[in-house]
Design a protein around this motif. Structure first.
Motif, mmCIF file in Angstrom:
data_model
loop_
_atom_site.group_PDB
_atom_site.id
_atom_site.type_symbol
_atom_site.label_atom_id
_atom_site.label_comp_id
_atom_site.label_asym_id
_atom_site.label_seq_id
_atom_site.Cartn_x
_atom_site.Cartn_y
_atom_site.Cartn_z
ATOM 1 N N GLU A 159 0.849 -1.205 0.000
ATOM 2 C CA GLU A 159 0.000 0.000 0.000
ATOM 3 C C GLU A 159 0.881 1.250 0.000
ATOM 4 N N ALA A 160 1.961 1.205 0.813
ATOM 5 C CA ALA A 160 2.851 2.366 0.891
ATOM 6 C C ALA A 160 3.469 2.639 -0.473
ATOM 7 N N ILE A 161 3.858 1.564 -1.175
ATOM 8 C CA ILE A 161 4.461 1.728 -2.501
ATOM 9 C C ILE A 161 3.440 2.333 -3.466
ATOM 10 N N ALA A 162 2.206 1.821 -3.400
ATOM 11 C CA ALA A 162 1.156 2.343 -4.287
ATOM 12 C C ALA A 162 0.910 3.822 -4.006
ATOM 13 N N GLN A 163 0.966 4.173 -2.709
ATOM 14 C CA GLN A 163 0.726 5.566 -2.327
ATOM 15 C C GLN A 163 1.801 6.476 -2.918
ATOM 16 N N ILE A 164 3.056 6.016 -2.863
ATOM 17 C CA ILE A 164 4.149 6.819 -3.422
ATOM 18 C C ILE A 164 4.016 6.909 -4.936
ATOM 19 N N ARG A 165 3.609 5.779 -5.545
ATOM 20 C CA ARG A 165 3.459 5.783 -6.996
ATOM 21 C C ARG A 165 2.419 6.826 -7.406
ATOM 22 N N ALA A 166 1.317 6.893 -6.645
ATOM 23 C CA ALA A 166 0.275 7.868 -6.955
ATOM 24 C C ALA A 166 0.811 9.281 -6.753
ATOM 25 N N GLU A 167 1.593 9.469 -5.670
ATOM 26 C CA GLU A 167 2.145 10.783 -5.375
ATOM 27 C C GLU A 167 3.073 11.259 -6.500
ATOM 28 N N LEU A 168 3.811 10.319 -7.088
ATOM 29 C CA LEU A 168 4.733 10.665 -8.169
ATOM 30 C C LEU A 168 4.017 10.740 -9.515
ATOM 31 N N GLY A 169 2.741 10.399 -9.539
ATOM 32 C CA GLY A 169 1.983 10.419 -10.792
ATOM 33 C C GLY A 169 2.330 9.263 -11.709
ATOM 34 N N LEU A 170 2.967 8.223 -11.166
ATOM 35 C CA LEU A 170 3.409 7.114 -12.011
ATOM 36 C C LEU A 170 2.277 6.139 -12.325
ATOM 37 N N ASP A 171 1.131 6.311 -11.657
ATOM 38 C CA ASP A 171 0.012 5.406 -11.941
ATOM 39 C C ASP A 171 -0.823 5.913 -13.125
#
Lengths: 336, 531
Positions: free
Chosen positions: A46-58
Motif C-alpha cells: 500500500e505504501a508503494i502504491a501511495q508513493i506511486r500515486a504521489e509521483l503520478g506514475l500510476d
C-alpha cells in the motif's frame, strides 16, 4: 551576425523537441521502480502504491507526458527524489562547479596540447614528436579515475602538496558571495585572496586530471592539421616568397590549421562537461555529472531528464559559439 | 581590482598550493571544537517521517530532535565507545512515566525543554508529532505499527506537561519503539505556521528542522555538505563539540585517504577490506559493533523452484564456505554463523548447526536431485562490495555438487522490485531489524504474512503460531520456549542460511572519543569528544 544566430537557434528547436520526447520515453522504458526504491526498507504494497500515486506514475504515459510538458513550459523541471530539491535549483548549484572545472581543465589542456602539437609537426621525428606521441597515448589509454586516484595518492597522500580532495573548498572556509557561481571569479570580484587561493588549490588537481585526458585528441588534431597546412601550396609559396619562418608558421599555417582544432575543442568541452563523473567522484566535486549518474542509479526520472535537456541546450549554444568563432578565425567561413 | 593587481594576485596564487597554508593558527581553534565527518552520501530531507527519506536522515532525527525516551548505553568491550540495550529505557523529553494498573496505557511527565524557536515543549507537540507519524504513510507509519501504535486516538495530551498513550493491545515493542528515530517531537506551532495549508507541513519540514534537539542545522547542501551547530539552549548538558561538518564523498578511496592523512575526523561506511586494513595499520581507531538483529544471509525460495525440496536447502547449508566468506568477502569484519552446538538458544542472531561438510552436502543432493540443477542467485549491485564475492564463493562451492549457479546482479532500484516478485531461487542479502527481538526478526523474515523481507517466501503455520505467541506473551518461560521452537525450525528447514553477522564499522582519529552506536546506525554527535 544576429541573423545567423537567430536562424541557427530556429533550426535547433526541432532537435530540442526531439530531446524532450526521447528523454521522457527513455526514462520510462528503463527498468526499476522508483516508487519501490523510495518507499524505504519496510514498505508495504500500500505504501508503494501511495508513493506511486504521489509521483503520478500510476497515470497513463500520455497523461504523464502532458503533465511533464506543462511543467516544462512553466520552467519547472520537477523535484529530485535523491536530494529532495527542485531539479532546476540543483542544476543551477552544480553546473557552475562543473563548468569551472572543465574550463580550467580545458585551458590547461589547450595551453599544453597546441604548442606540443605545433612543435611536433614542425620537428617531425624529433624528441618532441615522440614526447607528443607518448603524452597522447598515455592520455587516451589511462582511465580518468586512475589518473585521478594516482594524483590524489601522490600529491595529496604521499607528498601532501595538494589540499584534501574535499570538493570545491576546504570545510573550514566559507564560499565567496555568489555572482557567477565560479569560485575563482567570485572570490576575485570580492577581492578575497585567501578564498581565491583555496579554491584554486582545490581546483588544480582535478583540472590537471581532466587536462591529461583532454590533451590527447587536441594534440593529435593540432599535429595532423599543422602537418597538412605546412605541406599546402600556399605555405610553399610563402616560403618561396622569402617570408620568415615565424610569419609562415604562425600567420599562414597555424591560422589555417586552427579550424579542426576548434571543432575538436567544442566536442571535447561538451563531452567533458557531462563525462567527468569519475573525476567528480574521486575529488568529491559537487558537479553535474555525478548528480545525473546518481539519479540514474536510483531511477530518479526528473534529474535525468533535466540533465539531458540542459546538456542539449548547452551543446546547441556551444556549437553556435564555435561556428561564430570559425568566422573570426577564417573569414571565408562567414558566408557558409 | 585593476588588471595589474589581478595579474600579480594570480601569479602569486598559482604557486600558493605548494606553499604552507596561511592562517593555520586561526583555524586550529575552530577545528578543536569542530568534527569533520566524511560519508558516502548525505540526507535527502530533514524529515525522517517523510516519504522517501534516505538512511542519513536518521542522523538529523537523532541529533536535531528529541524523543520521549532513549535507550541505556552499554560500553563496548574494547572500550571504543558505547552500544545500547533496548531492554532498559532512559528518560529523554519524558522525565518519567507510569504504566496504568490495568496495563493498557502509559502516562508520561514531560520535562522543561525549549524548541529551537524558543517555544516550550508541550504535550500538544508530542501528540501532533506522534499523530503525524502514524498518519503520514510510508516507512514512518509502518515503523509505528510495529509497536502497535496505529491510530491518532491512542495519543492523548492531558495538560501541557502530561501525555498518555492508550494501548490497543499489550505489546512489549511499544515502549522501545518510542526511542527510534521516527516518533521524535516536532515544534507543531512553528511547523503549522509555515505549512502553507498542509496539515502535516510535509514540504516545510522536509527543508527545515523544528526540534528541541542538541544540534541545529546551520546549512544543508543536498548531495554535498550538511553543517550542524550546537544548540546552546539544550535542556541536557551541552555536547562537547560546537560544530559538526558532514561531507558527502562518494569515493571510498578518497574517504580513506582523508582519514589516514588526518584531514577527516570520522569516516563511515568503508568497504570491509579498508576497515580491516585500517584496523591492522593502527594509525586510526576502528570501532566495530556487531549489528544487532542483523545478518548476511543466503535465502532459498521455498515456495517455487528447486529449493522447495528441504534436502537441497540443507545441502546448500552444508556446502557453504563459511570461513572463506568471512575472510574473502568480509575480511574478518563479522561474527560467524556456522557450527553451532548444543541446540538453539533465545539469542538472535545465533549460529546454525551447519559447517562446511561437502560429504553430507553431496549425499543430500544425490537423494534430491541426482541429475544436478541450474539456478541463479540474485544480489543488489549497491551492496556488491560484499555480496558479489559471497555470490562467487557460493557458485564455486556448489559447482562440485552439480548445482550450477548463475550470478544475477541488479541495481538498487530494480533489486526491491525483484524481491517483490518473490520468484528468485536464491538471494544474497542482509537484513537488520531496529527492534532487537528474535520474534521481531522472524515476523518480518519468516512469517506467513509474507512481507517483502520473507525473501524465501517461507510458509509454515507451526512457526507462525510460535512467532505470534512470542510476540504477545507476557510470560518469560512461554516466550523462551517459543523462541527456541521457531529457531529450531529455522535451523532444520533452512529457508535462509545465515552467513555472518556484520560489524557496523566506524573509523576515526585516535583523538576522537565517545562514539555511540544506536539502532538507526547513524553517529550520535551529542556524545563525540575530541582531543
Amino acid at each position: 551576425m544576429l541573423r545567423t544566430i537567430a536562424s541557427r537557434l530556429g533550426t535547433a528547436l526541432p532537435s530540442l523537441a526531439g530531446v524532450v520526447v526521447v528523454t521522457f520515453l527513455l526514462t520510462r522504458v528503463l527498468p526499476g521502480d522508483p516508487a519501490a526504491y523510495f518507499a524505504g526498507p519496510v514498505a508495504s504494497p500500500e505504501a508503494i502504491a501511495q508513493i506511486r500515486a504521489e509521483l503520478g506514475l500510476d497515470q497513463p504515459l500520455l497523461a504523464q507526458f502532458a503533465r511533464y510538458l506543462g511543467d516544462l513550459a512553466r520552467g519547472d523541471l520537477g523535484v529530485s527524489l535523491t536530494t529532495g530539491q527542485p531539479v532546476l535549483a540543483d542544476i543551477a548549484a552544480r553546473l557552475p562547479a562543473s563548468i569551472e572545472l572543465t574550463l580550467l581543465g580545458l585551458l590547461l589542456a589547450v595551453c599544453t596540447a597546441v604548442p606540443l602539437g605545433v612543435l611536433a609537426a614542425l620537428r617531425q621525428g624529433s624528441w618532441i614528436d615522440h614526447l607528443c606521441r607518448l603524452v597522447t597515448t598515455a592520455g587516451v589509454s589511462l582511465p580518468v579515475f586512475f589518473t585521478g586516484l594516482l594524483a590524489v595518492y601522490v600529491f595529496y597522500f604521499l607528498l601532501g602538496w595538494s589540499p584534501a580532495p574535499l570538493g570545491r573548498l576546504d570545510s573550514f572556509m566559507s564560499e565567496p558571495a555568489r555572482v557567477t557561481g565560479f569560485f575563482l571569479v567570485d572570490s576575485a570580484l570580492a577581492g578575497d585572496g585567501e578564498t581565491f587561493r583555496a579554491a584554486l588549490a582545490q581546483l588544480l588537481l582535478p583540472a590537471i586530471t581532466l587536462a591529461v585526458f583532454a590533451l590527447a585528441p587536441l594534440a593529435r588534431i593540432t599535429r595532423a592539421s599543422m602537418l597538412a597546412a605546412l605541406s599546402a601550396d600556399f605555405v610553399r609559396t610563402a616560403r618561396a616568397s622569402g617570408l620568415n619562418g615565424r610569419t609562415v608558421v604562425l600567420r599562414y599555417a597555424f591560422r589555417n590549421a586552427m579550424l579542426p582544432v576548434l571543432t575538436t575543442l567544442g566536442m571535447v568541452f561538451s563531452f567533458l562537461l557531462g563525462a567527468n563523473v569519475l573525476v567528480e567522484k574521486v575529488f568529491a566535486w559537487p558537479g553535474i555529472g555525478s548528480y545525473a549518474v546518481e539519479a540514474l542509479i536510483a531511477s530518479d526520472f526528473a534529474p535525468v531528464q533535466g540533465f539531458v535537456l540542459i546538456m542539449a541546450i548547452l551543446y546547441i549554444l556551444l556549437n553556435l559559439f564555435i561556428d561564430l568563432l570559425y568566422g573570426l578565425v577564417d573569414p571565408r567561413m562567414k558566408e557558409g | 581590482m585593476d588588471r595589474r593587481a589581478f595579474l600579480a594576485a594570480s601569479a602569486g596564487t598559482l604557486a600558493a598550493p605548494f606553499l604552507a597554508p596561511g592562517k593555520a593558527e586561526a583555524q586550529s581553534a575552530a577545528r578543536a571544537e569542530t568534527l569533520l565527518l566524511v560519508q558516502e552520501y548525505g540526507p535527502n530531507s530533514m524529515d525522517m517521517q517523510g516519504i522517501g527519506a534516505s538512511q542519513p536522515v536518521n542522523g538529523v532525527a537523532l541529533n536535531c530532535y528529541d524523543r520521549l525516551v532513549s535507550y541505556k548505553k552499554v560500553p563496548l568491550p574494547d572500550g571504543g565507545g558505547n552500544t545500547f540495550t533496548l531492554h532498559e529505557l532512559e528518560p529523554e523529553l519524558a522525565e518519567g512515566w507510569q504504566e496504568a494498573s490495568d496495563g493498557m496505557s502509559v502516562t508520561f511527565k514531560l520535562r522543561e525543554a525549549k524548541f529551537h524557536s524558543g517555544r516550550p515543549v508541550t504535550a500538544k507537540d508530542v501528540k501532533w508529532s506522534l499523530d503525524r507519524a502514524v498518519s503520514i504513510g510510508g516507512f514512518a507509519t509502518t515503523q509505528m505499527n510495529a509497536g502497535s501504535m496505529e491510530k491518532p486516538e491512542q495519543f492523548v495530551a492531558l495538560d501541557d506537561k502530561t501525555f498518555r498513550i492508550d494501548f490497543i493491545r499489550r505489546d512489549k515493542l511499544l515502549m522501545p519503539n518510542l526511542g527510534v528515530t521516527i516518533p521524535y517531537v516536532i515544534d507543531s506551532t512553528t511547523a503549522i505556521a509555515n505549512s502553507g495549508g498542509d496539515p502535516w507541513a510535509k514540504e516545510w519540514l522536509k527543508n527545515n528542522v523544528a526540534g528541541s534537539g542538541a544540534f541545529k542545522v546551520e546549512s544543508w547542501k543536498p548531495g554535498n555538505e550538511t553543517i550542524y551547530v550546537r544548540n546552546e539552549e539544550w535542556w541536557n548538558s551541552r555536547p562537547k563539540l560546537r560544530r559538526i561538518i558532514t561531507r558527502d564523498i562518494a569515493s571510498p578511496s578518497t574517504r580513506r585517504a582523508l582519514l589516514e592523512r588526518g584531514d577527516a575526523d570520522v569516516s563511515a561506511l568503508l568497504p570491509p577490506k579498508d576497515f580491516a586494513d585500517l584496523a591492522a595499520a593502527g594509525k586510526v581507531k576502528v570501532v566495530g559493533v556487531p549489528v544487532p538483529n542483523g545478518i548476511w544471509y543466503c535465502a532459498m525460495n521455498s515456495a517455487t523452484g528447486p529449493f522447495t525440496d528441504v534436502r537441497l536447502r540443507q545441502a546448500v547449508a552444508w556446502a557453504m564456505p563459511y570461513d572463506k566468506i568471512m575472510q574473502v568477502a568480509l575480511f574478518g569484519r563479522g561474527v560467524t554463523m556456522a557450527g553451532a552446538q548444543g541446540g538453539p538458544t533465545t539469542a538472535w542472531p545465533q549460529p546454525f548447526p551447519y559447517n562446511t561438510n561437502l560429504e553430507k552436502a553431496k549425499e543430500l543432493v544425490q537423494q534430491a536431485a541426482p541429475g544436478g540443477i541450474t539456478t541463479s542467485v540474485l544480489f543488489d549491485a549497491g551492496q556488491a562490495t560484499v555480496a558479489e564475492p559471497i555470490a562467487v564463493l557460493v557458485k564455486e562451492a556448489l559447482a562440485p555438487l552439480g548445482i550450477n549457479v548463475e550470478l544475477n546482479k541488479v541495481p538498487g532500484a530494480n533489486f526491491r522490485g525483484e524481491l517483490a516478485k518473490k520468484n528468485s531461487p536464491m538471494v544474497i542479502n542482509r537484513f537488520a531489524g531496529w527492534l532487537d527481538w528474535p520474534d521481531y526478526y522472524f515476523f518480518w523474515n519468516f512469517h506467513g504474512s509474507n512481507s517483502i523481507f520473507n525473501v524465501a517466501s517461507y510458509q509454515n503455520q507451526e512457526m507462525d503460531k510460535l512467532i505470534d505467541g512470542a510476540r504477545f506473551t507476557g510470560d518469560k518461560a512461554a516466550y523462551d520456549a517459543a523462541v527456541k521452537g521457531f529457531v529450531a525450525m529455522a535451523q532444520d528447514q533452512v529457508p535462509v542460511v545465515p552467513l555472518a553477522q556484520p560489524l557496523h564499522d566506524m573509523a576515526m582519529q585516535k583523538s576522537i572519543g565517545g562514539y555511540q552506536f544506536w539502532p538507526c546506525r547513524e553517529p550520535d554527535f551529542r556524545a563525540f569528544t575530541k582531543g
